[in-house]
Design a protein around this motif. Structure first.
Motif, PDB file in Angstrom:
ATOM      1  N   PRO A  68      -9.751 -55.290  42.715  1.00 53.75           N
ATOM      2  CA  PRO A  68      -9.615 -54.084  43.429  1.00 53.75           C
ATOM      3  C   PRO A  68      -9.362 -54.122  44.776  1.00 53.75           C
ATOM      4  N   VAL A 108     -11.941 -47.985  37.090  1.00 54.53           N
ATOM      5  CA  VAL A 108     -10.823 -48.896  37.846  1.00 54.53           C
ATOM      6  C   VAL A 108      -9.460 -48.408  37.075  1.00 54.53           C
ATOM      7  N   GLN A 119      -5.165 -49.065  37.013  1.00 59.79           N
ATOM      8  CA  GLN A 119      -3.915 -49.743  37.438  1.00 59.79           C
ATOM      9  C   GLN A 119      -3.164 -48.682  38.053  1.00 59.79           C
ATOM     10  N   ASP A 161      -4.950 -52.568  41.322  1.00 64.14           N
ATOM     11  CA  ASP A 161      -5.905 -51.857  40.702  1.00 64.14           C
ATOM     12  C   ASP A 161      -6.875 -51.150  41.909  1.00 64.14           C
ATOM     13  N   VAL A 192      -8.382 -49.771  33.627  1.00 67.11           N
ATOM     14  CA  VAL A 192      -8.816 -50.977  33.452  1.00 67.11           C
ATOM     15  C   VAL A 192     -10.235 -51.267  33.079  1.00 67.11           C
ATOM     16  N   SER A 201      -6.941 -56.638  33.879  1.00 65.61           N
ATOM     17  CA  SER A 201      -7.004 -56.250  35.604  1.00 65.61           C
ATOM     18  C   SER A 201      -5.985 -57.305  36.231  1.00 65.61           C
ATOM     19  N   SER A 202      -5.265 -56.648  37.019  1.00 64.04           N
ATOM     20  CA  SER A 202      -4.167 -57.295  37.703  1.00 64.04           C
ATOM     21  C   SER A 202      -4.734 -57.875  39.075  1.00 64.04           C
TER      22      SER A 202
END
Lengths: 938, 273
Positions: free
Chosen positions: A928, A893, A895, A833, A913, A924-925
């Protein structure tokens, strides 16, 4: 024996001339075959027993081709197994007339010894010369000449002669004359040992022979186009397909003041034009004018026939509020500019099918239909394909396979692709070029030192990026007794080694510039020069071309002097090292003093420059950390800018300006200079609009106004805003160009970005050819070197500028493509992200910039079914969804990942995201910028 | 004996003539005639030009005569100029009528483009009776003239474009069937002769130059010399001229046809023969 060739021609003025040329026939032209003992041969080229197994013709045989075979089936002729071909003079001359690239290729083949290609000058042989008969067309006469020569060979030699022609009429006539004649495909098919040759067959279909519904309007014949252009009904221009939308293109019209860019929309209007072609267009009536759609359209994988009209309808949607652009349609093609394209094969749905679609890497080129039997082996490979034709009833152009480059994703292959795609000459230097190099060990001779100023006593040092081996500039500065300061910029004396007219000079002029890829450098001059003899390495005596100023304490120029010199650099520093020395208060040695002096002066110079309206622009630049073993990128960093960067830059600018003034004074007609035209106000419209959306006013009246308003444009909540604005401003700019001073009025010499009256490139002769020319001009003007005719010929310089501008542009694109490639490699094993900013808002997508990687991409706002949760406000250029609004400059944001659903065609995918849109944005993974290292190889 | 001249010819006999066409490859048509010591070379060039305003739908024919200084001692310096003008004047007059050449045929686009035939006459050697020989050579050269065919395309705006055929054999001819030849009838004593030799010219006081076609039409007439002619002898001389002119035109035309039948493989004599 003398004959005369008589023909009438029309001159440009419109008068009719009868031209008579003498034409002599001879009886001493040899046949070129080793089996012949009648001819007095000096060097027989055709082999005694040609070995090419053909099912049709089992005996040893030679091949004679007709003109169309050479023009269209060059890829077959270039294959090593095709040997012992007789190229008749008739064919060669016709090819030269019809296509310069084909002529060059056939000439190249003729010089290869192993190919045993022989040129037979049949037009001057007393037994093969034929005169045109009344009522016979020039083509028929040439065909007859070809048959005549073939039958002469047949009688003259014991070896069989095979005539290869795709012209049915010619073939029939040849058969009637008792000759052996085949079509190319018949012949190639019969070569049982090399089935792969079939793939290289050019697919040529004439409109007459193929059935099926015509999908495109017919192209007008050239004569009608020319008449139309004369009468003003049509316009001529170069066709530039849109990168984002395959159903849209622009034509930049040549020599029209009213319309310089004409929009073309819809496949019917595009009418089979391919990017780069020179086309004839007709303007549509004003009511049909349109504006570029903000849609991003790519040709999808499985496109149905009825799909297209739909898309075209989308294009045609009424947009009343946006000003319309002149819109037109392509009525004919003046010149095809087809080249070879790199790309991949689209996996076929039907197994064992021989018809395939080829997807070019260049987005502006259509898919190409090719026939191949090796689809299995070509899967996952980058291949090169050539377009042969585009009949009216075919959706796609037809082409043929040329060669495979290597596996997709392999770095060497990908580098090769991007060099080929940008037309960067990257073959190793030829022997003739290498033989121009000085012998090693090289040392400065007596004579050199007599004619040069010895500056070895000065404390000169160089400051460059880390890892730089081609050091072309070095600096020094010292206080003089009268309180003024002496500053010297010392540039590698490349023109000492590259003498005009030599092979190395020609090669460098052709390459024009050194091309920097992330992991590779394609040198303009051989490495011995670029990294050794010309490179101003520390502690070694080197030849230089020095600019010596006397500056006042306020950095005003009191005096300037140019001289060839010998220097010995004390140190090769990086920007960081130089910065450390300047900042280290304990160091008081000569180098440190010199650097501090330079730094102080540079700041003054920069201030002066900015006051006079120079722009500070930005472009996202990144550096990759490359794994030393796998050579894969492991980390990305934005390039850091230090004081020392700008210190070196300031003095290089000063040197370039001083040199430009000097050479222009001495050669007002043929100085090679660099200009940066002021962009037309309309170029700025997008950024003015974008800034307005944030409540800021930009003043773009002059460079100075722009610089001031850019400085003032700050947003408290978005620290990156200013940089983004500068990035966008950069895109409004025109290209800076080399030009020859004699070709333009002096008022146009201006360099807009640097806000200087005159400018040139002098400081990087190792990597730019323009600088070599400027060195030569300067050397002549100070009497240090002799001039030569081409140097002062403005037409030659103009042509050279044209090539240099082209090469520079291509080098830039190649560099950017290399960054893109490495970004893709970097994300191969990562899903991250990242913070991004919206650069443009499109109808169905957001154009997002991720500063950290200098990466730009599209976030598509539609799902598979083409539905979007967003509504697009065209006026404000905002996408709305519920109470979420996304506009230009807004922070998002995204990804970043690689779409691997298609093994062959991996692409970078951005997904939204934040802001969160239920049902659309992805979760969200991770935070950031959280770096995920190599370990996660999912 | 009457009707026998110093060299044995009758009064209406021409001397032996040698004729060859297509001798200068750079021209659209050319011919060379040698009669006794008179040697004439004619080249025709066809060029595109704008038609004259009073004749918008016609082409033109223009004559230029050049007398080589080597032709006769009289032509040294600028001596030949007056003579040359005289020749071109009578040629222009003889050709200036509707009947002899179809000038409408030479028009490409009315008011805009037409063919102009520039007839360049070179008097290489002067051996008497230059006017007659020049006119024969002009006729032969016109017969040999090939004018490239032109197709005219017009676009919607009325602007036109000329397209030249790329086939060198695709061309049109000039019909010389009705073009005039000049027959000079010289009055010597009570007789009048045609094709006077140098000696006969020397003792002739008055002569009549007649432009006559194969159809016996008189297109031009000019009297020259210091002597006077009474109307009756003018009438007689004209009758002689018509008779001879008709015969000589017919013979010339026949010979030109014969030469053409030999085709491109005929043996060329050029200036070596």
């Amino acid at each position: 024996m003398q004959r005369s060739k008589i023909f009438v021609k029309k001159t440009k003025k419109g008068s009719v001339l009868k031209v008579v040329r003498e034409h002599y026939l001879r009886d001493d032209i040899w046949c070129g075959s080793k089996t012949c003992d009648v001819c007095l041969q000096q060097a027989a080229i055709l082999e005694e027993s040609p070995e090419l197994e053909s099912n049709l013709c089992r005996q040893p045989h030679y091949i004679v081709t007709d003109t169309n075979v050479v023009l269209h089936q060059m890829d077959i002729l270039e294959v090593p197994v095709i040997k012992n071909v007789i190229i008749l003079q008739t064919v060669l001359e016709e090819v030269r007339h019809r296509s310069a690239p084909a002529y060059k290729r056939i000439k190249d083949i003729l010089t290869i010894r192993d190919k045993h290609f022989y040129t037979f000058t049949n037009e001057h042989h007393k037994d093969t010369y034929v005169e045109r008969q009344p009522g016979e067309s020039a083509n028929d006469r040439n065909d007859r000449a070809i048959r005549m020569a073939t039958s002469w060979y047949q009688e003259h030699l014991d070896i069989k002669i095979v005539l290869v022609t795709d012209d049915m009429e010619n073939k029939e006539k040849a058969k009637k004359d008792g000759l052996t004649a085949y079509t190319v495909s018949e012949y190639v098919k019969s070569l049982s040992d090399s089935p792969e040759l079939m793939d290289k067959l050019a697919l040529r279909t004439s409109d007459k022979t193929t059935g099926g519904k015509a999908k495109f309007p017919e192209h007008l014949p050239l004569s009608e186009i020319q008449r139309g252009i004369k009468s003003g009904n049509y316009m001529q221009g170069s066709f530039q397909a849109s990168r984002d939308n395959y159903l849209e293109a622009n034509v930049s019209v040549h020599g029209s003041e009213k319309f310089d860019m004409v929009l073309i929309q819809g496949s019917h209007n595009l009418n089979r034009a391919v990017h780069g072609d020179v086309v004839a267009i007709q303007l549509l009536s004003e009511s049909e004018w349109s504006c570029p759609s903000s849609l991003v359209l790519t040709e999808t994988e499985k496109e149905e026939e009825e799909d297209t009209p739909n898309k075209e309808n989308i294009l045609k949607e009424k947009k009343s509020q946006v000003p319309k652009q002149p819109t037109g349609k392509v009525v004919g093609i003046i010149k095809r500019n087809w080249r070879q394209y790199c790309g991949i094969l689209q996996p076929s749905l039907i197994k064992e099918s021989t018809k395939h679609l080829f997807i070019p890497t260049e987005r502006r080129i259509h898919k190409i239909r090719i026939e191949t039997r090796q689809a299995k082996t070509l899967e996952g490979q980058r291949i090169i394909v050539c377009i042969d034709s585009w009949p009216r009833n075919s959706r796609y152009p037809l082409g043929h396979f040329v060669r495979a480059l290597g596996a997709v994703g392999d770095k060497a292959t990908e580098n090769e692709v991007l060099l080929l795609e940008h037309d960067v000459p990257h073959t190793p230097f030829s022997q003739s070029v290498l033989s121009c190099l000085p012998e090693m060990p090289w040392r400065i001779t007596e004579e050199d030192s007599k004619r040069r100023m010895d500056l070895r006593h000065l404390d000169i040092c160089s400051v460059d990026p880390p890892g730089c081996t081609d050091i072309d500039d070095a600096l020094h500065c010292r206080e003089m007794d009268d309180g003024n300061i002496e500053v010297g910029v010392h540039i590698a004396d490349v023109s000492h080694f590259i003498r005009p007219g030599t092979a190395i000079d020609k090669e460098a002029a052709k390459r024009g510039t050194t091309v920097y890829l992330i992991d590779k450098r394609i040198d303009m001059v051989p490495e011995l020069l670029s990294s050794n003899l010309c490179s101003l390495r520390c502690k070694e005596d080197r030849l230089a071309f020095s600019v010596l100023w006397v500056l006042s304490q306020e950095a005003k120029i009191i005096d300037v002097k140019f001289t060839k010199s010998i220097i010995c650099s004390r140190a090769s520093l990086t920007y960081a090292e130089a910065q450390l020395i300047i900042d280290d208060k304990n160091r008081t040695d000569a180098i440190a003093k010199s650097l501090r002096g330079l730094n102080r002066l540079a700041k003054l110079l920069k201030k002066q420059r900015i006051e006079s309206g120079a722009l500070t622009l930005a472009s996202p630049e990144v550096r990759f950390h490359i794994d030393s073993e796998t050579h894969d990128p492991i980390d990305v960093q934005s390039k850091e800018l230090r004081d020392t960067n700008s210190m070196v830059e300031e003095f290089m600018l000063l040197a370039n300006i001083s040199v430009a003034e000097e050479i222009f004074r001495e050669f007002p007609n043929c100085a090679m200079l660099r200009r940066h035209p002021e962009p037309p106000p309309s170029n700025f419209e997008p950024i003015i609009k974008a800034a307005q959306s944030k409540g800021l006013q930009l003043n773009v009246d002059t460079g100075k106004d722009l610089a001031v308003s850019l400085n003032d444009a700050q947003l408290a909540d978005n620290p990156y805003f200013n940089t983004m604005l500068r990035i966008l401003t950069t895109r409004c700019m025109m290209q800076a160009l080399y030009f020859c001073s004699g070709m333009l009025p002096e008022a146009d010499f201006k360099h807009y970005g640097l806000a200087t009256r005159i400018y040139t490139h002098f400081t990087s002769p190792i990597r730019r050819y323009s600088d070599v020319i400027v060195h030569r001009l300067l050397a002549v003007s100070i009497g240090a070197d002799a001039s030569y005719p081409e140097l002062t010929e403005k037409k030659k310089t103009h042509a050279l500028c044209f090539n240099l501008n082209f090469r520079h542009r291509m080098a830039q694109y190649a560099g950017r493509a290399s960054v893109g490639l490495h970004t893709q490699l970097f994300f191969k094993t990562r899903v991250i992200d990242e913070d991004g900013y919206v650069l443009f808002v499109r109808k169905n997508a957001l154009h997002v910039l991720i500063p950290k990687y200098g990466l730009e991409g599209m976030v598509f706002l539609t799902d598979e079914k083409k539905r979007s949760p967003f509504t697009y406000d065209e006026q404000e250029s905002i996408q709305r969804c519920g109470d979420v609004e996304i506009g230009v400059f807004d922070h998002v944001v995204v990804q970043v990942s690689i779409d691997r659903s298609n093994v062959q065609h991996q692409k970078l995918v951005l997904r939204l995201v934040q802001p969160e849109i239920p049902g659309f944005s992805v979760p969200s993974s991770g935070p950031p910028s959280a770096k995920k290292m190599k370990m996660d190889t999912s | 004996m009457v009707n026998i001249r110093a060299d044995g010819r009758s009064c209406e006999d021409y001397r032996h003539m040698e004729l060859e066409t297509d001798v200068v490859s750079n021209t659209s048509g050319s011919a060379r005639i040698r009669l006794a010591n008179t040697d004439i070379l004619v080249g025709v060039k066809a060029e595109l030009a704008i038609p004259a305003s009073d004749r918008p739908d016609e082409g033109r024919i223009e004559f230029f005569v050049d007398c080589s200084a080597n032709a006769t001692p009289k032509f040294e310096g600028r001596g030949g100029e007056e003579f040359a003008t005289e020749i071109s004047n009578i040629l222009s007059r003889a050709y200036d009528n509707q009947g002899s050449l179809n000038l409408k045929d030479l028009c490409v686009i009315p008011k805009q483009q037409c063919w102009v035939l520039y007839v360049d006459v070179m008097v290489l050697e002067c051996g008497g009776n230059v006017f007659d020989v020049v006119s024969f050579a002009v006729k032969a050269a016109l017969h040999n003239t090939r004018i490239p065919n032109i197709t005219v395309h017009a676009d919607d705006n009325g602007r036109t474009e000329l397209e030249l055929s790329d086939d060198p054999y695709d061309c049109k001819r000039v019909d010389v069937h009705k073009t005039p030849s000049i027959v000079t009838v010289s009055k010597i004593g009570h007789f009048h002769v045609v094709d006077a030799s140098m000696e006969e010219e020397a003792c002739c006081l008055a002569r009549l130059m007649l432009g006559i076609t194969e159809q016996s039409t008189v297109t031009a007439i000019k009297k020259e010399g210091s002597g006077s002619l009474d109307p009756e002898s003018i009438y007689d001389m004209m009758e002689t001229g018509k008779r001879v002119g008709q015969a000589v035109n017919a013979t010339l035309y026949q010979k030109l046809q014969e030469e053409e039948k030999l085709g491109p493989n005929k043996r060329k004599a050029g200036f070596l023969g």
